[in-house]
Design a protein around this motif. Structure first.
Motif, PDB file in Angstrom:
ATOM      1  N   LEU A 166      -3.399  10.349   2.809  1.00 15.60           N
ATOM      2  CA  LEU A 166      -3.728   8.933   2.925  1.00 15.60           C
ATOM      3  C   LEU A 166      -2.477   8.113   3.225  1.00 15.60           C
ATOM      4  O   LEU A 166      -2.502   7.204   4.063  1.00 15.60           O
ATOM      5  CB  LEU A 166      -4.386   8.448   1.626  1.00 15.60           C
ATOM      6  N   HIS A 167      -1.384   8.451   2.545  1.00 17.86           N
ATOM      7  CA  HIS A 167      -0.109   7.754   2.777  1.00 17.86           C
ATOM      8  C   HIS A 167       0.326   7.904   4.226  1.00 17.86           C
ATOM      9  O   HIS A 167       0.742   6.930   4.878  1.00 17.86           O
ATOM     10  CB  HIS A 167       0.954   8.324   1.836  1.00 17.86           C
ATOM     11  N   LYS A 168       0.214   9.116   4.763  1.00 21.36           N
ATOM     12  CA  LYS A 168       0.628   9.374   6.141  1.00 21.36           C
ATOM     13  C   LYS A 168      -0.246   8.619   7.132  1.00 21.36           C
ATOM     14  O   LYS A 168       0.260   7.931   8.030  1.00 21.36           O
ATOM     15  CB  LYS A 168       0.560  10.874   6.426  1.00 21.36           C
ATOM     16  N   LYS A 169      -1.568   8.733   6.985  1.00 28.40           N
ATOM     17  CA  LYS A 169      -2.500   8.080   7.919  1.00 28.40           C
ATOM     18  C   LYS A 169      -2.381   6.558   7.849  1.00 28.40           C
ATOM     19  O   LYS A 169      -2.385   5.875   8.875  1.00 28.40           O
ATOM     20  CB  LYS A 169      -3.938   8.505   7.600  1.00 28.40           C
ATOM     21  N   LEU A 170      -2.271   6.067   6.637  1.00 31.73           N
ATOM     22  CA  LEU A 170      -2.170   4.618   6.453  1.00 31.73           C
ATOM     23  C   LEU A 170      -0.859   4.096   7.043  1.00 31.73           C
ATOM     24  O   LEU A 170      -0.819   3.037   7.672  1.00 31.73           O
ATOM     25  CB  LEU A 170      -2.265   4.276   4.966  1.00 31.73           C
ATOM     26  N   GLY A 171       0.208   4.870   6.827  1.00 32.12           N
ATOM     27  CA  GLY A 171       1.505   4.490   7.374  1.00 32.12           C
ATOM     28  C   GLY A 171       1.472   4.426   8.897  1.00 32.12           C
ATOM     29  O   GLY A 171       2.001   3.488   9.505  1.00 32.12           O
ATOM     30  N   GLU A 172       0.847   5.408   9.519  1.00 28.56           N
ATOM     31  CA  GLU A 172       0.744   5.433  10.983  1.00 28.56           C
ATOM     32  C   GLU A 172      -0.079   4.249  11.494  1.00 28.56           C
ATOM     33  O   GLU A 172       0.278   3.618  12.490  1.00 28.56           O
ATOM     34  CB  GLU A 172       0.112   6.753  11.434  1.00 28.56           C
ATOM     35  N   TYR A 187       0.808  -1.222   0.000  1.00 33.69           N
ATOM     36  CA  TYR A 187       0.000   0.000   0.000  1.00 33.69           C
ATOM     37  C   TYR A 187       0.843   1.274   0.000  1.00 33.69           C
ATOM     38  O   TYR A 187       0.594   2.189  -0.789  1.00 33.69           O
ATOM     39  CB  TYR A 187      -0.919   0.016   1.232  1.00 33.69           C
ATOM     40  N   LEU A 188       1.814   1.332   0.894  1.00 29.34           N
ATOM     41  CA  LEU A 188       2.577   2.574   1.052  1.00 29.34           C
ATOM     42  C   LEU A 188       3.399   2.906  -0.185  1.00 29.34           C
ATOM     43  O   LEU A 188       3.451   4.062  -0.614  1.00 29.34           O
ATOM     44  CB  LEU A 188       3.470   2.484   2.285  1.00 29.34           C
ATOM     45  N   LYS A 189       4.027   1.909  -0.780  1.00 29.29           N
ATOM     46  CA  LYS A 189       4.828   2.180  -1.977  1.00 29.29           C
ATOM     47  C   LYS A 189       3.942   2.487  -3.182  1.00 29.29           C
ATOM     48  O   LYS A 189       4.314   3.287  -4.047  1.00 29.29           O
ATOM     49  CB  LYS A 189       5.754   0.990  -2.268  1.00 29.29           C
ATOM     50  N   THR A 190       2.774   1.847  -3.227  1.00 27.57           N
ATOM     51  CA  THR A 190       1.826   2.156  -4.303  1.00 27.57           C
ATOM     52  C   THR A 190       1.408   3.617  -4.229  1.00 27.57           C
ATOM     53  O   THR A 190       1.435   4.339  -5.227  1.00 27.57           O
ATOM     54  CB  THR A 190       0.570   1.253  -4.201  1.00 27.57           C
ATOM     55  N   LEU A 191       1.025   4.051  -3.027  1.00 31.96           N
ATOM     56  CA  LEU A 191       0.593   5.442  -2.830  1.00 31.96           C
ATOM     57  C   LEU A 191       1.733   6.423  -3.066  1.00 31.96           C
ATOM     58  O   LEU A 191       1.539   7.484  -3.670  1.00 31.96           O
ATOM     59  CB  LEU A 191       0.051   5.624  -1.411  1.00 31.96           C
ATOM     60  N   SER A 192       2.928   6.066  -2.604  1.00 30.30           N
ATOM     61  CA  SER A 192       4.085   6.951  -2.763  1.00 30.30           C
ATOM     62  C   SER A 192       4.407   7.188  -4.235  1.00 30.30           C
ATOM     63  O   SER A 192       4.610   8.323  -4.670  1.00 30.30           O
ATOM     64  CB  SER A 192       5.289   6.360  -2.042  1.00 30.30           C
ATOM     65  N   CYS A 193       4.447   6.104  -5.010  1.00 28.53           N
ATOM     66  CA  CYS A 193       4.769   6.229  -6.434  1.00 28.53           C
ATOM     67  C   CYS A 193       3.669   6.972  -7.188  1.00 28.53           C
ATOM     68  O   CYS A 193       3.946   7.781  -8.082  1.00 28.53           O
ATOM     69  CB  CYS A 193       4.978   4.850  -7.047  1.00 28.53           C
ATOM     70  N   LEU A 194       2.424   6.711  -6.810  1.00 31.87           N
ATOM     71  CA  LEU A 194       1.311   7.376  -7.494  1.00 31.87           C
ATOM     72  C   LEU A 194       1.304   8.871  -7.184  1.00 31.87           C
ATOM     73  O   LEU A 194       1.080   9.694  -8.081  1.00 31.87           O
ATOM     74  CB  LEU A 194      -0.013   6.731  -7.064  1.00 31.87           C
ATOM     75  N   SER A 195       1.571   9.227  -5.932  1.00 35.09           N
ATOM     76  CA  SER A 195       1.608  10.657  -5.580  1.00 35.09           C
ATOM     77  C   SER A 195       2.798  11.346  -6.251  1.00 35.09           C
ATOM     78  O   SER A 195       2.705  12.502  -6.664  1.00 35.09           O
ATOM     79  CB  SER A 195       1.667  10.840  -4.064  1.00 35.09           C
ATOM     80  N   ASN A 196       3.916  10.638  -6.396  1.00 33.18           N
ATOM     81  CA  ASN A 196       5.070  11.201  -7.118  1.00 33.18           C
ATOM     82  C   ASN A 196       4.707  11.491  -8.575  1.00 33.18           C
ATOM     83  O   ASN A 196       5.114  12.510  -9.139  1.00 33.18           O
ATOM     84  CB  ASN A 196       6.252  10.226  -7.080  1.00 33.18           C
ATOM     85  N   ALA A 197       3.946  10.566  -9.169  1.00 36.44           N
ATOM     86  CA  ALA A 197       3.524  10.749 -10.560  1.00 36.44           C
ATOM     87  C   ALA A 197       2.607  11.958 -10.698  1.00 36.44           C
ATOM     88  O   ALA A 197       2.749  12.771 -11.628  1.00 36.44           O
ATOM     89  CB  ALA A 197       2.820   9.491 -11.062  1.00 36.44           C
ATOM     90  N   ILE A 198       1.666  12.115  -9.765  1.00 35.77           N
ATOM     91  CA  ILE A 198       0.741  13.258  -9.792  1.00 35.77           C
ATOM     92  C   ILE A 198       1.505  14.561  -9.599  1.00 35.77           C
ATOM     93  O   ILE A 198       1.281  15.548 -10.313  1.00 35.77           O
ATOM     94  CB  ILE A 198      -0.331  13.122  -8.691  1.00 35.77           C
ATOM     95  N   ARG A 199       2.441  14.560  -8.645  1.00 42.57           N
ATOM     96  CA  ARG A 199       3.245  15.763  -8.418  1.00 42.57           C
ATOM     97  C   ARG A 199       4.067  16.103  -9.655  1.00 42.57           C
ATOM     98  O   ARG A 199       4.182  17.280 -10.038  1.00 42.57           O
ATOM     99  CB  ARG A 199       4.186  15.544  -7.224  1.00 42.57           C
ATOM    100  N   GLY A 200       4.628  15.064 -10.279  1.00 45.86           N
ATOM    101  CA  GLY A 200       5.393  15.294 -11.507  1.00 45.86           C
ATOM    102  C   GLY A 200       4.532  15.883 -12.599  1.00 45.86           C
ATOM    103  O   GLY A 200       4.970  16.775 -13.347  1.00 45.86           O
ATOM    104  N   LEU A 201       3.294  15.431 -12.681  1.00 46.59           N
ATOM    105  CA  LEU A 201       2.389  15.949 -13.709  1.00 46.59           C
ATOM    106  C   LEU A 201       2.051  17.414 -13.462  1.00 46.59           C
ATOM    107  O   LEU A 201       1.941  18.203 -14.401  1.00 46.59           O
ATOM    108  CB  LEU A 201       1.106  15.105 -13.727  1.00 46.59           C
TER     109      LEU A 201
END
Length: 287
Positions: free
Chosen positions: A92-98, A23-37
């Motif tokens: 979501l990444h932060k809350k899920l990680g915690e 979950y965490l790596k999926t969210l991290s990579c997806l958020s990186n892609a959105i930020r890049g866009l």
């Protein structure tokens, strides 16, 4: 600023991690892609292609069990609102990680409680006069809790303290194979050989401890005592002196030196007046 290639790679990684249920790596990579866009200058057909890939990646994310539970209707991505969606993913990444860390700690705490209970039970079996059953349980603990750091060292120490010297040795050797600077395992191994009156093996164990932990006052003193058991007076003197050099207040080391000194010189006199075999200069072991 991310390039179109880098954004596509982040999306691809996100989908790969989704398949692995990470979950965490999926969210991290997806958020990186959105930020890049958001921050890149990608336009036209290339941007349209990336957005299509994002929709597919988001579909993968929404299929994940925990995401379905948290967002029954699924997370929505709207073109033109990438910044807001990026912030949603980050939260979501932060809350899920915690939450996952808390769950991990809770599981570990419960598992360690089970481990402690079984270690106590194994020791009780030994003390109750059923050492075979206790040893069997210790073996099962070593196998089942192999991922717990220092477990074999712990078991070996417990066995040695209960007088199961020979039975504890394999666990201590196994512990030292994993971590050769485990001071507790070295100490227990020396104790085991001393308890079995295996002087030569005890000496070898002390020297091995010196190799990995460095020479210490205590180790030199133990060597002196072990050589005393074999009446090897020069070695008694040398090692006792090395201990005394490290701590001039060590009364036991001083006593051993005084005990050894006349034995060395009386031995040289009996040899027919040959040149005195004075004690060798104390030195660190070169192993």
């Amino acid at each position: 600023m991310a390039t179109a290639k880098e954004i596509r790679e982040d999306i691809a990684r996100s989908r790969a991690y989704a398949k692995k249920n990470d979950y965490l790596k999926t969210l991290s990579c997806l958020s990186n892609a959105i930020r890049g866009l958001v921050t890149s200058q990608v336009y036209g057909a290339e941007k349209f292609e990336i957005q299509s890939h994002l929709v597919e990646a988001l579909r993968d994310l929404n299929k994940m069990k925990m995401i379905k539970k948290l967002f029954p209707a699924g997370l929505k991505y709207q073109k033109g609102k990438e910044k807001a969606f990026y912030k949603t993913l980050e939260r979501l990444h932060k809350k899920l990680g915690e939450a996952m860390e808390k769950a991990r700690v809770d599981r570990l705490r419960k598992r360690l409680a089970v481990l402690d209970g079984n270690l106590i039970k194994a020791a009780q079996l030994v003390k109750a006069g059923t050492p075979i059953e206790g040893r069997k349980l210790f073996a099962k603990i070593s196998e089942y809790f192999a991922d717990i750091e220092g477990i074999d060292s712990d078991i070996g120490n417990r066995m040695v303290l209960m007088g199961l010297f020979q039975e504890g040795i394999p666990y201590l050797r196994k512990a030292l194979e994993k971590q050769n600077t485990d001071a507790r395992a070295h100490n227990a191994l020396i104790l085991a050989f001393e308890g079995m009156h295996e002087t030569e093996q005890a000496i070898a164990a002390v020297k091995d401890a010196m190799r990995w932990l460095g020479p210490t006052e205590n180790l030199y003193l133990r060597l002196a005592k072990l050589h005393l058991a074999k009446s090897e007076w020069s070695e008694v003197f040398n090692n006792a002196k090395a201990a005394l050099d490290r701590n001039p207040l060590n009364a036991e080391a001083a006593k051993l030196m005084k005990q050894a000194e006349p034995k060395i010189f009386s031995g040289s006199k009996r040899s027919g007046g040959a040149k005195s075999s004075a004690p060798k200069k104390a030195h660190n072991l070169d192993l």
